[in-house]
Design a protein around this motif. Structure first.
Motif, PDB file in Angstrom:
ATOM      1  N   PHE A   1       0.806  -1.222   0.000  1.00  0.00           N
ATOM      2  CA  PHE A   1       0.000   0.000   0.000  1.00  0.00           C
ATOM      3  C   PHE A   1       0.835   1.265   0.000  1.00  0.00           C
ATOM      4  O   PHE A   1       0.319   2.358  -0.265  1.00  0.00           O
TER       5      PHE A   1
ATOM      6  N   ALA B   1      13.254   6.042   6.738  1.00  0.00           N
ATOM      7  CA  ALA B   1      13.567   4.859   7.547  1.00  0.00           C
ATOM      8  C   ALA B   1      12.479   3.863   7.219  1.00  0.00           C
ATOM      9  O   ALA B   1      11.368   4.251   6.872  1.00  0.00           O
TER      10      ALA B   1
ATOM     11  N   THR C   1       8.227   0.663   2.821  1.00  0.00           N
ATOM     12  CA  THR C   1       8.390   2.083   2.486  1.00  0.00           C
ATOM     13  C   THR C   1       9.665   2.266   1.674  1.00  0.00           C
ATOM     14  O   THR C   1       9.698   3.035   0.693  1.00  0.00           O
TER      15      THR C   1
ATOM     16  N   PRO D   1      -3.685  -3.768   9.960  1.00  0.00           N
ATOM     17  CA  PRO D   1      -2.528  -3.759  10.849  1.00  0.00           C
ATOM     18  C   PRO D   1      -2.087  -2.328  11.141  1.00  0.00           C
ATOM     19  O   PRO D   1      -2.268  -1.437  10.307  1.00  0.00           O
ATOM     20  N   VAL D   2      -1.498  -2.140  12.312  1.00  0.00           N
ATOM     21  CA  VAL D   2      -1.000  -0.812  12.693  1.00  0.00           C
ATOM     22  C   VAL D   2       0.469  -0.921  13.104  1.00  0.00           C
ATOM     23  O   VAL D   2       0.822  -1.716  13.971  1.00  0.00           O
ATOM     24  N   GLY D   3       1.308  -0.144  12.423  1.00  0.00           N
ATOM     25  CA  GLY D   3       2.726  -0.097  12.751  1.00  0.00           C
ATOM     26  C   GLY D   3       3.096   1.319  13.145  1.00  0.00           C
ATOM     27  O   GLY D   3       3.001   1.729  14.300  1.00  0.00           O
ATOM     28  N   ASN D   4       3.482   2.113  12.136  1.00  0.00           N
ATOM     29  CA  ASN D   4       3.797   3.524  12.390  1.00  0.00           C
ATOM     30  C   ASN D   4       2.527   4.370  12.437  1.00  0.00           C
ATOM     31  O   ASN D   4       2.579   5.567  12.658  1.00  0.00           O
ATOM     32  N   ALA D   5       1.395   3.738  12.163  1.00  0.00           N
ATOM     33  CA  ALA D   5       0.053   4.316  12.302  1.00  0.00           C
ATOM     34  C   ALA D   5      -0.299   5.355  11.236  1.00  0.00           C
ATOM     35  O   ALA D   5      -1.272   6.100  11.384  1.00  0.00           O
ATOM     36  N   GLY D   6       0.455   5.386  10.150  1.00  0.00           N
ATOM     37  CA  GLY D   6       0.122   6.278   9.044  1.00  0.00           C
ATOM     38  C   GLY D   6      -1.110   5.800   8.284  1.00  0.00           C
ATOM     39  O   GLY D   6      -1.975   6.593   7.909  1.00  0.00           O
ATOM     40  N   ASN D   7      -1.198   4.497   8.078  1.00  0.00           N
ATOM     41  CA  ASN D   7      -2.269   4.001   7.221  1.00  0.00           C
ATOM     42  C   ASN D   7      -3.639   4.122   7.879  1.00  0.00           C
ATOM     43  O   ASN D   7      -4.610   4.525   7.234  1.00  0.00           O
TER      44      ASN D   7
ATOM     45  N   ILE E   1       5.705  -4.494  10.971  1.00  0.00           N
ATOM     46  CA  ILE E   1       5.087  -3.694  12.038  1.00  0.00           C
ATOM     47  C   ILE E   1       5.867  -3.822  13.358  1.00  0.00           C
ATOM     48  O   ILE E   1       5.321  -3.697  14.434  1.00  0.00           O
TER      49      ILE E   1
ATOM     50  N   ILE F   1       7.483  -1.963  15.329  1.00  0.00           N
ATOM     51  CA  ILE F   1       7.616  -0.524  15.582  1.00  0.00           C
ATOM     52  C   ILE F   1       7.130  -0.231  17.000  1.00  0.00           C
ATOM     53  O   ILE F   1       6.033  -0.661  17.376  1.00  0.00           O
TER      54      ILE F   1
ATOM     55  N   SER G   1       0.487  -8.287   7.161  1.00  0.00           N
ATOM     56  CA  SER G   1      -0.770  -7.988   6.474  1.00  0.00           C
ATOM     57  C   SER G   1      -1.939  -8.766   7.035  1.00  0.00           C
ATOM     58  O   SER G   1      -3.092  -8.392   6.842  1.00  0.00           O
TER      59      SER G   1
ATOM     60  N   THR H   1      -2.100  -5.620   3.473  1.00  0.00           N
ATOM     61  CA  THR H   1      -1.288  -4.466   3.101  1.00  0.00           C
ATOM     62  C   THR H   1      -0.093  -4.759   2.188  1.00  0.00           C
ATOM     63  O   THR H   1       0.376  -3.882   1.485  1.00  0.00           O
ATOM     64  N   GLY H   2       0.414  -6.004   2.229  1.00  0.00           N
ATOM     65  CA  GLY H   2       1.615  -6.286   1.434  1.00  0.00           C
ATOM     66  C   GLY H   2       1.614  -7.699   0.874  1.00  0.00           C
ATOM     67  O   GLY H   2       1.018  -8.616   1.448  1.00  0.00           O
TER      68      GLY H   2
HETATM   69  C1  AN7 Z   1       2.815  -4.729   5.037  1.00  0.00           C
HETATM   70  O1  AN7 Z   1       7.717   0.079   5.467  1.00  0.00           O
HETATM   71  O2  AN7 Z   1       6.433   1.141   8.448  1.00  0.00           O
HETATM   72  O3  AN7 Z   1       0.746   1.678  10.442  1.00  0.00           O
HETATM   73  O4  AN7 Z   1       8.674   1.262   6.986  1.00  0.00           O
HETATM   74  O5  AN7 Z   1       4.728  -2.726   5.565  1.00  0.00           O
HETATM   75  O6  AN7 Z   1       1.005   2.865   8.264  1.00  0.00           O
HETATM   76  O7  AN7 Z   1       3.008   1.986   9.455  1.00  0.00           O
HETATM   77  C2  AN7 Z   1       5.559  -0.524   7.039  1.00  0.00           C
HETATM   78  C3  AN7 Z   1       4.352  -0.678   7.626  1.00  0.00           C
HETATM   79  C4  AN7 Z   1       1.267  -2.698   7.659  1.00  0.00           C
HETATM   80  C5  AN7 Z   1       1.831  -0.724   8.975  1.00  0.00           C
HETATM   81  N1  AN7 Z   1       1.492  -3.640   6.745  1.00  0.00           N
HETATM   82  O8  AN7 Z   1       1.377   0.473   8.393  1.00  0.00           O
HETATM   83  C6  AN7 Z   1       7.713   0.608   6.567  1.00  0.00           C
HETATM   84  C7  AN7 Z   1       6.538   0.461   7.432  1.00  0.00           C
HETATM   85  C8  AN7 Z   1       2.643  -3.652   6.045  1.00  0.00           C
HETATM   86  C9  AN7 Z   1       3.603  -2.677   6.282  1.00  0.00           C
HETATM   87  C10 AN7 Z   1       2.179  -1.713   7.945  1.00  0.00           C
HETATM   88  C11 AN7 Z   1       3.385  -1.695   7.267  1.00  0.00           C
HETATM   89  P1  AN7 Z   1       1.525   1.840   9.181  1.00  0.00           P
END
Ligand code: AN7
Length: 362
Positions: A68, A91, A96, A193-199, A249, A251, A298, A326-327
């Motif tokens: 995404f 980073a 990304t 899913p939530v990682g850096n929380a941008g999506n 994720i 993070i 994902s 997401t991936g």
């Molecule tokens: C497959 O690539 O942070 O909550 O540096 O690759 O918007 O961060 C990836 C995040 C979910 C989480 N699914 O999205 C990066 C990175 C996949 C991702 C997330 C990521 P965000």
């Protein structure tokens, strides 16, 4: 006619949603024709989760670099070029980086990606290298990498293209538009899913904007899932040493934490932690029940939905639910090869095969 070439039926997310995206009108899109990804109905998976509701997958792994991130990167790189940038930096846990590398290549920009050494999936590293990015491994995690690129973008002539960059969210919100365009309205729940929380932040922006524009009657409730070993928002505190099999994720201090918390509150949503075991179960269900092969992170949204249904935390009867995957699964082939059992090798012989399959031959 000046040309007999057909116009592309899909011009990429910036051109398609131009009037809804906050970019300078004269900025020329840098695009790989990302977006317009399938919204796949998955009734077998819905049944396996208990049934009684409609379930779709937003299959974001089919974007040009397999995640995404391309939606946001087309907008961020379009703006960077418009503003005269010559280099971009991010980073990344991997996706990304690969996306930035591809769009920077397309625009002729220098691209520097900072990744945690040994902690990004092979397909993502391969992508970043293939697109010609300058890959810098750090002996630290994503959060430390993000702090480093923030400083670099302040002190060096490079533009930051992590989701701190507002244009990333402008591009990523288009996934919400696409879902409404297909369903005719917003779903009842959106799980991701939530990682850096941008999506999660970008989806909420998109759904709210589309409702305000009169294109949807309501907004969805958001269901965010973090990996249990990397669940700062769930726990309410920074996780200094995040760990999970879902490296995307991994993070511990999300840049868009505040915005995500607000989106969760405004949508009457929920955020929960799912264990690596739960993530991998959902991941296996996606591929074996529906033929949708994603990378482990994902599957976290599906794992979260499954858990909330099982624990009676959400009532899904009669609801329309979208899980964002997401991936692409090919980003992380090692996890499959590690978790699959031994493969068999046979002589190239019919009887050996029939024997092995335990099928009666005629
Ligand atoms: C497959 O690539 O942070 O909550 O540096 O690759 O918007 O961060 C990836 C995040 C979910 C989480 N699914 O999205 C990066 C990175 C996949 C991702 C997330 C990521 P965000």
């Amino acid at each position: 006619m000046a040309s007999d070439l057909p116009a592309s039926p899909w011009p990429g997310v910036v051109a398609h949603y131009r009037t809804l995206i906050d970019l300078p009108p004269d900025a020329r899109p840098v695009t790989l024709l990302e977006g317009n990804t399938p919204l796949i109905p998955v009734p077998r998976l819905a049944d396996a989760l208990g049934g009684g509701f409609d379930l779709w997958l937003k299959y974001e792994g089919l974007n040009p670099t397999g995640s995404f991130k391309d939606r946001g990167m087309t907008a961020a790189i379009t703006q960077a070029v418009h503003a005269g940038a010559e280099a971009v930096i991010c980073a990344s846990t991997g996706n990304t980086a690969a996306s930035a590398a591809a769009y920077a290549a397309r625009a002729g920009l220098r691209c520097i990606v900072i990744v945690p050494e040994g902690k990004i999936a092979k397909g993502k590293l391969a992508g970043s290298l293939a697109y010609g990015a300058e890959v810098v491994n750090i002996s630290g995690n994503f959060d430390e990498g993000l702090a480093l690129v923030r400083e670099a973008s302040e002190r060096l002539p490079v533009t930051l293209v992590n989701s701190i960059n507002p244009y990333r969210l402008e591009g990523q919100k288009t996934a919400a538009f696409e879902i409404v365009d297909v369903l005719g309205d917003a779903p009842d729940w959106l799980c991701l899913p939530v990682g850096n929380a941008g999506n999660i932040t970008a989806y909420w922006m998109g759904f709210v904007q589309y409702q305000q524009a009169g294109n949807a009657h309501h907004t969805p409730r958001l269901l965010g899932a973090q990996a249990a070993g990397a669940a700062p928002i769930v726990r309410g505190e920074v996780v200094p040493n995040p760990e999970t099999v879902a490296t995307a994720i991994r993070i511990g201090n999300p840049a868009r934490w505040r915005e995500a918390a607000q989106a969760l509150e405004e949508s009457e949503g929920q955020i929960l932690a799912v264990t690596d075991g739960e993530i991998l179960e959902a991941w296996r269900m996606l591929s074996t029940l529906e033929g949708v092969f994603v990378e482990p992170a994902s599957a976290a949204g599906v794992a979260g939905l499954r858990k909330q249904i099982r624990e009676g935390e959400i009532d899904v009867r009669g609801k329309r639910i979208v899980c964002v995957v997401t991936g692409h699964g090919l980003k992380d082939p090692e996890i499959v090869l590690r978790s699959a059992g031994e493969m068999v090798t046979l002589e190239p012989d019919f009887d050996a095969l029939a024997d092995y399959l335990e099928m009666p031959a005629t």
